[in-house]
Design an enzyme around this catalytic site. Structure first.
Site, mmCIF file in Angstrom:
data_model
loop_
_atom_site.group_PDB
_atom_site.id
_atom_site.type_symbol
_atom_site.label_atom_id
_atom_site.label_comp_id
_atom_site.label_asym_id
_atom_site.label_seq_id
_atom_site.Cartn_x
_atom_site.Cartn_y
_atom_site.Cartn_z
ATOM 1 N N ASP A 25 0.787 -1.248 0.000
ATOM 2 C CA ASP A 25 0.000 0.000 0.000
ATOM 3 C C ASP A 25 0.818 1.297 0.000
ATOM 4 O O ASP A 25 0.439 2.275 0.666
ATOM 5 C CB ASP A 25 -0.973 0.015 1.190
ATOM 6 C CG ASP A 25 -1.964 -1.139 1.166
ATOM 7 O OD1 ASP A 25 -1.910 -1.936 0.210
ATOM 8 O OD2 ASP A 25 -2.786 -1.243 2.095
ATOM 9 N N LYS A 130 -6.612 -4.969 -3.232
ATOM 10 C CA LYS A 130 -7.295 -5.610 -2.100
ATOM 11 C C LYS A 130 -8.336 -4.678 -1.475
ATOM 12 O O LYS A 130 -8.046 -3.508 -1.229
ATOM 13 C CB LYS A 130 -6.265 -6.054 -1.061
ATOM 14 C CG LYS A 130 -5.454 -4.919 -0.467
ATOM 15 C CD LYS A 130 -4.404 -5.466 0.481
ATOM 16 C CE LYS A 130 -3.620 -4.409 1.187
ATOM 17 N NZ LYS A 130 -4.364 -3.507 2.048
ATOM 18 N N CYS A 163 -2.412 -2.544 7.677
ATOM 19 C CA CYS A 163 -2.351 -3.487 6.545
ATOM 20 C C CYS A 163 -1.113 -4.384 6.576
ATOM 21 O O CYS A 163 -1.167 -5.537 6.158
ATOM 22 C CB CYS A 163 -2.435 -2.719 5.236
ATOM 23 S SG CYS A 163 -4.056 -1.962 5.043
HETATM 24 C C1 C5J Z 1 -3.228 0.595 5.447
HETATM 25 C C2 C5J Z 1 -5.037 1.829 6.458
HETATM 26 N N1 C5J Z 1 -2.658 0.373 4.276
HETATM 27 N N2 C5J Z 1 -4.325 2.203 7.505
HETATM 28 N N3 C5J Z 1 -4.486 1.125 5.435
HETATM 29 O O1 C5J Z 1 -2.639 0.366 6.487
HETATM 30 O O2 C5J Z 1 -6.206 2.144 6.356
#
Ligand code: C5J
Length: 224
Positions: A25, A130, A163
């Site tokens: 991400d 995802k 995540c």
């Molecule tokens: C991730 C989030 N990528 N914190 N997303 O950690 O919403």
């Protein structure tokens, strides 16, 4: 057989293992002003600090032909893959699907949803889109890892306690040997990052290992 100097003990890399670099991400929505992270009131500069380290890992492992897996947290434009429990969370700021400075927040294909330019995937690299926090939830990741015979995952990205941690736990339960690269992961909350690192490797590595990027680079360079 080689090993990465890690905690709680060295991470073994037997010669037959197939190791992938996983980059979670690293999207504009989390790292830049005007994205989802910013809309939730977070200090995005916390995440920007790891970009050079992730880039160095990416370039090194890419040059050694290791499989590279990027993930993107994203939803369909009609939000059909976003449960109300996720959609309605948060207070005050922009919500998933709302229009922000970089397009609709966390919607696939929008400007803000892209991976940051420094880490743009190559055509031959795997990109997992995802809808959840974990990269195995409602994706083909497990199928792809099995097909590619990948058994070891070197994990980087953001955010450490959301995540990244969720994905590492999902992977560990499925039998993958996971190592979190400490200086290649970040949180909006440094104390959450530190706690996550401690808890993942506690109890003899109950979820896996942690190591610095330099230790990883030195070991994989020797492995080849
Ligand atoms: C991730 C989030 N990528 N914190 N997303 O950690 O919403």
């Amino acid at each position: 057989m080689t090993a990465i100097a890690a905690k709680p003990y060295d991470y073994p890399l037997p010669s037959q293992t197939k190791v992938a670099l996983v980059i979670i991400d690293m999207q504009r929505d989390f790292l830049e002003l005007g994205g989802f992270g910013d809309a939730l009131g977070n200090d995005v500069t916390q995440l920007q600090s790891i970009v050079p380290t992730v880039k160095k890992l990416l370039e090194t492992l890419r040059s050694l032909n290791f499989p590279i897996i990027h993930t993107i947290e994203a939803h369909a434009p009609d939000l059909s893959d976003c449960p109300p429990s996720k959609l309605n969370r948060g207070e005050g700021g922009l919500k998933i699907g709302d229009r922000g400075a970089m397009g609709r927040i966390l919607i696939v294909g929008e400007e803000g949803n892209n991976i940051i330019p420094e880490l743009t995937p190559l055509d031959n690299e795997i990109v997992i889109v995802k809808p959840g926090k974990g990269a195995f939830c409602r994706t083909k990741l497990e199928e792809i890892l099995q097909k590619e015979q990948i058994t070891h995952l070197l994990i980087t990205g953001v955010t450490t306690e959301v995540c990244v941690q969720t994905t590492m736990r999902e992977a560990n339960d499925r039998g993958y040997e996971c190592l979190l690269i400490e200086d290649a992961t970040a949180s909006y909350f440094p104390e959450f990052k530190a706690s996550t690192i401690e808890m993942l490797r506690a109890q003899g590595g109950i979820i896996g290992w942690t190591a610095d990027a330099d230790a990883v680079i030195s070991a994989v360079t020797q492995k080849e």
